[in-house]
Design a protein around this motif. Structure first.
Motif, PDB file in Angstrom:
ATOM      1  N   ARG A 101      41.052   6.474 -40.816  1.00  0.00           N
ATOM      2  CA  ARG A 101      39.626   6.113 -40.830  1.00  0.00           C
ATOM      3  C   ARG A 101      39.395   4.919 -41.757  1.00  0.00           C
ATOM      4  O   ARG A 101      38.595   4.014 -41.449  1.00  0.00           O
ATOM      5  CB  ARG A 101      38.784   7.317 -41.254  1.00  0.00           C
ATOM      6  N   GLU A 143      42.433  10.696 -42.667  1.00  0.00           N
ATOM      7  CA  GLU A 143      41.512   9.980 -43.557  1.00  0.00           C
ATOM      8  C   GLU A 143      41.988   8.546 -43.771  1.00  0.00           C
ATOM      9  O   GLU A 143      41.179   7.598 -43.812  1.00  0.00           O
ATOM     10  CB  GLU A 143      41.413  10.708 -44.892  1.00  0.00           C
ATOM     11  N   PRO A 187      45.386  14.154 -44.630  1.00  0.00           N
ATOM     12  CA  PRO A 187      45.266  12.905 -45.387  1.00  0.00           C
ATOM     13  C   PRO A 187      45.542  11.675 -44.521  1.00  0.00           C
ATOM     14  O   PRO A 187      44.930  10.614 -44.722  1.00  0.00           O
ATOM     15  CB  PRO A 187      46.315  13.060 -46.495  1.00  0.00           C
TER      16      PRO A 187
END
Length: 290
Positions: free
Chosen positions: A268, A265, A262
């Motif tokens: 990103r 992510e 997580p």
């Protein structure tokens, strides 16, 4: 504090951390009035007389040989950071040498700025005094308004800014590490007035710092798990890595995440957000109209 005070309290605190059992010494069930080893036990383990070790622990490290310092480090079971700190204290006991009155670097070369911007993870540059001097867009996004104005002294933020515990979710550990890193630098560069002024201010204004400083713990900052609360992505678990730039007297700190996690992510998303924000700023006119 004087060098003698630092030496005395460092050796006393390290001696208190080692039990006779850890040192391989018999106790015969005796009731001990001191924590850890007695002075004569350290002397025995180091191969010096009890009177000589007592003189050393009173702060008299001037002129002590490397062989004796090595023997003390082994007897007290010092780790790499503690051993280096002991040698720094011994060098300082002999007085300042030419070129030792360094001050913390306050400027970052353009090439280092380019390195920061080329990294695809949050990264910033700090000096030995823990001043954050430059940060890439991802780090600015991760920290939010904390890094609005640079330089920012990280130790002051940790101990004097009420936002710090909410941002560093493991604040106690981060605070321990910060005080220990400053203690390393104070031993390595005891004649840096900006550093001694920082320590004095923190000790005066923060009970939390003063308590940690009195422990005389030292630690090399190389890698650590970081749990942060970013204003953009919430709680995020990252790994902090320190890359030293010895010629510049600076350190690059990067934050990375486990692939597929997580946190990866979330990074990103931060990269996308930072990219959009940067593009909007580049398109803006001097009047702020796009």
């Amino acid at each position: 504090m004087s060098n003698k005070d630092d030496v005395r309290e460092f050796l006393t605190s390290r001696r208190a951390n080692v039990t006779p059992e850890q040192a391989g010494l018999p106790t015969f069930g005796d009731k001990r009035r001191v924590a850890g080893l007695r002075r004569e036990e350290v002397a025995l383990l180091a191969g010096v007389s009890a009177d000589y070790y007592t003189r050393l622990e009173r702060g008299n490290l001037s002129g002590v040989s490397e062989q004796v310092l090595d023997a003390l480090a082994r007897a007290l079971r010092l780790d790499d950071a503690e051993r280096a700190h002991l040698f720094d204290l011994a060098r300082a006991a002999s007085g300042p040498v030419r070129g030792s009155r360094r001050t913390a670097i306050s400027k970052v070369r353009p090439g280092i700025h380019r390195i920061l911007e080329s990294l695809t993870t949050p990264a910033y540059v700090r000096n030995a005094r823990t001043d954050i001097l430059a940060a890439n867009d991802l780090a600015l996004a991760l920290y939010g308004d904390i890094l609005d104005q640079l330089p920012l002294n990280l130790a002051k933020f940790l101990f004097l800014d009420q936002r710090a515990p909410a941002f560093f979710l493991d604040w106690e550990t981060v605070a321990d590490d910060s005080a220990a890193a400053l203690r390393v630098e104070a031993g390595h560069n005891p004649h840096d007035k900006s550093l001694t002024d920082l320590v004095g201010e923190l000790a005066t204004r923060s009970d939390e710092f003063r308590t940690r400083w009195a422990r005389h713990n030292v630690k090399h900052h190389r890698t650590a798990a970081k749990r942060l609360h970013s204003p953009l992505v919430g709680d995020i678990d990252l790994s902090g890595e320190a890359m030293e730039l010895p010629g510049d007297g600076l350190v690059i700190i990067t934050y990375t995440a486990e692939p597929g996690s997580p946190a990866a992510e979330a990074l990103r998303f931060l990269a996308s957000w930072a990219g959009r924000t940067s593009a909007q700023l580049e398109q803006a006119t001097p009047d702020g109209e796009s």
